[in-house]
Design an enzyme around this catalytic site. Structure first.
Site, PDB file in Angstrom:
ATOM      1  N   CYS A  42      34.713 -17.439  24.608  1.00 20.65           N
ATOM      2  CA  CYS A  42      34.208 -18.130  23.416  1.00 20.65           C
ATOM      3  C   CYS A  42      35.345 -18.858  22.713  1.00 20.65           C
ATOM      4  O   CYS A  42      36.504 -18.779  23.119  1.00 20.65           O
ATOM      5  CB  CYS A  42      33.556 -17.137  22.454  1.00 20.65           C
ATOM      6  SG  CYS A  42      34.728 -15.890  21.862  1.00 20.65           S
ATOM      7  N   CYS A  48      38.422 -16.848  21.688  1.00 21.03           N
ATOM      8  CA  CYS A  48      39.423 -16.641  22.748  1.00 21.03           C
ATOM      9  C   CYS A  48      40.370 -17.840  22.801  1.00 21.03           C
ATOM     10  O   CYS A  48      41.595 -17.692  22.863  1.00 21.03           O
ATOM     11  CB  CYS A  48      38.755 -16.468  24.108  1.00 21.03           C
ATOM     12  SG  CYS A  48      37.644 -15.059  24.208  1.00 21.03           S
ATOM     13  N   CYS A 104      81.393 -19.466  52.513  1.00 17.99           N
ATOM     14  CA  CYS A 104      80.728 -18.160  52.552  1.00 17.99           C
ATOM     15  C   CYS A 104      79.723 -18.066  51.411  1.00 17.99           C
ATOM     16  O   CYS A 104      79.584 -18.984  50.606  1.00 17.99           O
ATOM     17  CB  CYS A 104      81.738 -17.026  52.470  1.00 17.99           C
ATOM     18  SG  CYS A 104      82.688 -17.031  50.928  1.00 17.99           S
ATOM     19  N   ASP A 129      38.627 -15.019  57.370  1.00 16.49           N
ATOM     20  CA  ASP A 129      37.428 -15.723  56.922  1.00 16.49           C
ATOM     21  C   ASP A 129      36.574 -15.973  58.165  1.00 16.49           C
ATOM     22  O   ASP A 129      37.090 -15.981  59.286  1.00 16.49           O
ATOM     23  CB  ASP A 129      37.835 -17.042  56.262  1.00 16.49           C
ATOM     24  CG  ASP A 129      36.641 -17.885  55.869  1.00 16.49           C
ATOM     25  OD1 ASP A 129      35.717 -17.330  55.254  1.00 16.49           O
ATOM     26  OD2 ASP A 129      36.624 -19.078  56.197  1.00 16.49           O
ATOM     27  N   ASP A 163      40.466 -21.162  55.799  1.00 21.25           N
ATOM     28  CA  ASP A 163      40.572 -22.621  55.929  1.00 21.25           C
ATOM     29  C   ASP A 163      39.937 -23.387  54.793  1.00 21.25           C
ATOM     30  O   ASP A 163      40.065 -24.601  54.721  1.00 21.25           O
ATOM     31  CB  ASP A 163      39.926 -23.069  57.238  1.00 21.25           C
ATOM     32  CG  ASP A 163      38.408 -22.992  57.193  1.00 21.25           C
ATOM     33  OD1 ASP A 163      37.892 -22.045  56.552  1.00 21.25           O
ATOM     34  OD2 ASP A 163      37.739 -23.855  57.781  1.00 21.25           O
TER      35      ASP A 163
END
Length: 989
Positions: A62, A65, A140, A657, A862
């Site tokens: 709402c 928020c 290094c 999936d 995908d």
């Protein structure tokens, strides 16, 4: 897949606020608000450096928020404006990056109790650029850490990564706050040379060489002519080289236009061409190899005589007397020769070690150069003291170590030469990819009717958008584009890894760098230069090789105290042996006849200093990651860096999936049942009108089938759909010809309170039993039809699941499809655990539950609806034929869309980490064993001691051996069982 890489999206879609079509809602409204400045800072000081950021905020219900989020963000220092849109779950913030960063803003939103995800605003100007620098002089991990820290400290730098193995830095920065010149200055302030490779600003930039420039007026004339052209953003000039660097908008203008304008300026006396290649990564690497080779050769010229006079001539009677001849007092000819010959090696050829040590110490760090400089200086200056004392004394017999310092430097230069030679081979994968682009292209000029009126061969770098290019048999495709004439077969194996040639005809897309096999093709260029698929892949592999694996932190932690510890150990070794000799703690017989106790102690101390090798530790991980990602790219598996590699080798659970992953992803309508008397063509016209905007595979199958009922199958026309709404994981709603259409699964019908007749339930059950998907169609809130859609399994799916079981990896299938179809598919491939009728957020939640149970989870998907789960998983794997968003969200991209490449990715990551472990075992074992031996722990019992020059040679060999161990990954072959699948014909067509 490569087409999908052309425009990698930066959105994490599929969560609340998005639908299955990837729509993210309307743009944010603009509400002015008072800027909040940090204490003591005026608005004037902050102008010109603001940035805009967009967040997707989930959990808001709402306006209260939204108000709490907005209030919390505005409390932060440096916030100019904050707008929260509760309807679209978005928050847009205008801020000053000097005082607050994106991560702080995101954290503040989450502190209020909502989840915030950064979203790239497509309407906003690009606020983050990526700059790549070549950094010369690093030896290094201490060097790379120093540079990284200096870059990270700059305001406007969001992230800096420095890779020792590639000797490159990748910096993400805000160009409004910091420029790339300031980044280079920061590198040079740390004592290293920074050379610009690329910046985010030069994505459309070309360099031209202009001949015929005689005066500054000529330069100004050309500059003004170029600046006047539409689309030209900036012109930089190097008068000495006659080089013009032009930044431009490729949609408006291109490089051929610049050449035409330059050559038509000034009565045709100017000649323009692409500036000759040079200054790239390979040329820098070649130059470095040549420098070390030259240094080693010159060092050898001086060192060999030094070695002969000290180690060989003393055993040849005639020469020994000549070497022992006194020159001044007790100073001999041999000592004088060695002093003269070793001095240029120490101070001229070895100058690089002094400068490297000085730069490191100036910034409070210590690297390998410090150890070499200290070790060789100790040997050289003690020898100088010894010979000077001999020259001024009637009785002192000197013992010099000139051969120690000279041979040390020679062996270290040889080691560095071999190291850069080997390191160059670790990046061969990128070099091979870059070599795929052809040098020349055939440009066609067409008349208004599309007939060819002229052909011209041009440099491929001069291709512009919308050019028509002719591709003859056997030639490389010069640019990304699509076929406008002709048909042929194109070998795309060098880009996608697909072994078989792919048929191409009018309308099909082609990828630059692939090879045309038989027919002639005319293509229209769509993406050129840095926008091409090949450039995108090269950039992805480059970024992968820059990204550090978490295991690299182990070496970084050690490197911070390694060199200081070695210096302390070296001094302690010398002191311990010196005091032991002084107080006669060991018998005099232990001291070689040519030395005294001080000289013996000095040799032990120098040996400890030069045998210690921080380089091997620093190269252990990045070289293996470089070779591993390069090998993966050559096999069609794009791994996005060390983090993905490290996580993949631990995977023990994979969530698949269904659609497009386990199945072919090319569903077809196989049956239609109507419960109302109506013409089938009219029925499909309404359904297709509702589904035509969707990218979902099932929607495409319906539209494709509906085309058969159209008069013009190639150019179908559909009625307009109004009030279109998509419900993620369920279906779509629309109004077509004043009829309310609902097309979706059973769950959607029940949510819409649409009655499903008993005969429709029976048809659905029968459809699901055949592993087909049932789609229900309601018109004006009455069920009128059921479509049965079949998506055949990939031939290798069952075998892949079986192999994963043998690797002790659990397989789970998750799908938005119904339970009946899901269970049928799972039984067929051998998967025991199934999750069906899952929304995108359900997939991500299931992944998190598995992680909480102790599994290291990989997600293979995908689609747009897979992207939340791909992000949530420890390793996200995107099937290459999938959507842009899935590819962007994933850690690993399977370019060939072959399911068996899941096994290749995991196997390659395991093999890579075996190499990394071997490298660490060798690098740590070498130091843990070598240092005590150099310190003389074996001397009391065996009289064995390690001369400093041998210790130096061992140090040089250690880093070379680590790189060579990583290079063995180049011979990686995927598991034989996968080759057996191909031999039996189980591959994806």
């Amino acid at each position: 897949m490569a087409e999908k890489l052309l425009s990698l999206a930066c959105i994490r879609s599929g969560e609340s606020g998005s639908n299955r079509y990837g729509h993210v809602g309307s743009p944010l409204p603009h509400y002015p608000s008072m800027p909040k400045y940090p204490k003591g800072v005026s608005s004037k000081n902050m102008e010109g450096s603001e940035s805009k950021v967009l967040f997707s905020v989930t959990g808001m219900t709402c306006s209260a928020c939204a108000g709490s989020v907005e209030k919390a963000v505005k409390r932060l220092p440096g916030i100019k404006e904050a707008v929260v849109d509760v309807l679209n779950n978005r928050a847009q913030v205008l801020f000053y990056p000097t005082f607050v960063d994106v991560e702080t803003i995101r954290g503040t939103i989450e502190d209020v109790g909502f989840e915030a995800t950064l979203v790239e605003d497509e309407t906003n100007e690009k606020s983050t650029y990526v700059c790549r620098l070549q950094i010369k002089g690093m030896t290094c991990t201490s060097c790379s850490t120093t540079v990284e820290s200096a870059l990270q400290a700059l305001p406007g730098v969001q992230k800096a990564q420095v890779a020792l193995a590639t000797e490159e830095a990748e910096i993400r920065y805000d160009p409004k706050v910091v420029s790339y010149n300031q980044l280079i200055e920061a590198v040079e302030d740390t004592g290293f040379e920074g050379i610009l490779i690329s910046t985010g600003e030069d994505s459309s930039k070309i360099q031209l060489k202009v001949e015929g420039l005689r005066t500054s007026n000529s330069i100004r004339l050309i500059e003004n002519s170029l600046q006047a052209l539409p689309g030209v953003q900036e012109v930089d000039i190097d008068p000495e080289l006659g080089k013009f660097s032009i930044s431009y908008k490729p949609d408006l203008i291109g490089p051929r236009n610049f050449i035409e304008v330059i050559e038509s300026t000034g009565s045709g006396r100017f000649k323009a061409m692409i500036f000759p290649q040079g200054g790239g990564r390979e040329s820098h690497r070649d130059e470095e190899i040549k420098q070390y080779y030259r240094s080693f050769l010159w060092s050898t010229v001086f060192t060999v005589p030094v070695f002969l006079t000290s180690m060989v001539f003393m055993y040849i009677p005639g020469l020994k007397s000549g070497m022992d001849a006194k020159v001044v007092n007790m100073l001999t000819a041999g000592e004088l020769i060695r002093w003269v010959l070793s001095t240029p090696v120490q101070f001229v050829i070895g100058r690089r070690f002094y400068t490297g040590a000085y730069k490191a110490l100036r910034h409070g760090s210590a690297n390998m150069d410090v150890l070499i400089a200290l070790g060789t200086n100790a040997a050289y200056f003690y020898s100088v003291y010894s010979v000077l004392r001999a020259a001024t004394s009637q009785s002192f017999e000197s013992m010099d170590f000139f051969e120690t310092s000279a041979m040390l430097i020679s062996f270290i230069l040889l080691g560095k030469y071999l190291e850069v030679l080997a390191k160059g081979k670790t990046s061969e994968a990128i070099a091979k990819l870059m070599d795929l682009s052809p040098d020349a292209a055939i440009l066609l000029t067409l008349d208004s009717e599309g007939n060819v009126i002229h052909e011209e061969e041009i440099d491929s770098r001069l291709i512009q958008k919308n050019d028509v290019i002719k591709i003859i048999p056997g030639a490389k495709v010069a640019s990304d584009g699509y076929v406008i004439w002709g048909q042929s077969h194109v070998n795309e194996s060098m880009i996608t890894g697909e072994a078989r040639a792919v048929a191409k005809r009018k309308g099909d897309t082609v990828i630059g760098g692939t090879v045309n096999e038989n027919g002639v093709l005319h293509i229209k260029a769509t993406r050129v230069g840095s926008e091409s698929a090949l450039s995108q892949i090269v950039r992805l592999v480059e970024s992968a090789q820059m990204a550090k694996a978490p295991v690299q932190k182990f070496a970084d932690r050690i490197s911070k105290f390694f060199v200081p510890l070695v210096i302390v150990l070296s001094f302690s070794t010398w002191l311990a042996w010196f005091l032991a000799g002084k107080f006669h703690a060991y018998p005099k017989s232990w001291i070689p006849s040519s030395m005294d106790s001080f000289q013996l102690a000095l040799q032990f101390g120098i040996s400890v200093m030069v045998i210690a090798c921080p380089c091997a530790l620093g190269l252990a991980t990045p070289t293996a990651v470089m070779v591993g990602t390069g090998v993966g790219a050559s096999q069609g598996v794009l791994i996005k860096g060390g983090q993905a590699l490290e996580s993949a080798h631990k995977v023990n659970c994979i969530v698949f999936d269904k659609t497009g992953t386990l199945t072919m992803g090319k569903p077809v309508v196989v049956n239609t049942r109507l419960f109302k008397t109506m013409v089938l063509g009219e029925f499909y016209e309404l359904v297709a009108a509702a589904e035509v905007n969707s990218e979902h595979p099932l929607a495409k199958a319906i539209v494709e089938y509906a085309k058969k009922f159209q008069e013009d199958e190639d150019n179908p026309t559909w009625p307009e759909a109004q009030d279109f709404t998509s419900v993620t994981g369920h279906g779509v709603k629309a109004v077509v010809r004043n009829k309310e259409l609902i097309v979706g699964n059973k769950s959607m019908m029940l949510e819409e309170n649409i009655v499903i007749p008993l005969d429709a339930e029976e048809i659905l059950a029968e459809t699901e039993g055949l592993a087909q998907t049932g789609i229900l169609v309601a018109i004006d809130r009455k069920l009128v039809g059921v479509l049965a859609i079949s998506d055949p399994l990939k031939p290798s799916a069952g075998e892949v699941i079986s192999i994963l079981k043998s690797m002790k990896i659990r397989s789970i299938m998750v799908t938005g499809d119904n339970w009946g179809t899901a269970n049928s598919i799972a039984r067929e491939v051998g998967i025991d655990t199934v999750i069906a009728e899952a929304k995108p957020e359900d997939k991500a939640e299931r992944v998190k539950e598995l992680q909480a149970s102790g599994y290291v989870v990989a997600m293979v998907g995908d689609g747009i609806n897979d992207s939340p789960a791909l992000v949530a998983a420890d390793v996200g794997m995107a099937i290459g034929a999938g959507t842009d968003i899935a590819i962007e969200a994933a850690d690993i991209v399977l370019m060939k869309s072959y399911l068996e490449d899941v096994i290749t990715a995991i196997d390659l990551s395991r093999k890579t980490f075996v190499r990394i472990r071997l490298n660490y075992v060798w690098a740590l074992g070498y130091n843990l064993i070598g240092i005590p031996i150099a310190a003389g722990v074996l001397f009391p019992s065996t009289r064995f001691r390690l001369p400093p020059w041998i210790a130096g040679a061992a140090m040089a060999a250690s880093s070379v051996s680590v790189v060579c161990c990583s290079l063995l990954l180049k011979y990686y072959r995927r598991p034989k069982i996968l080759d057996n699948l191909e031999m039996r014909g189980i591959t994806v067509e």
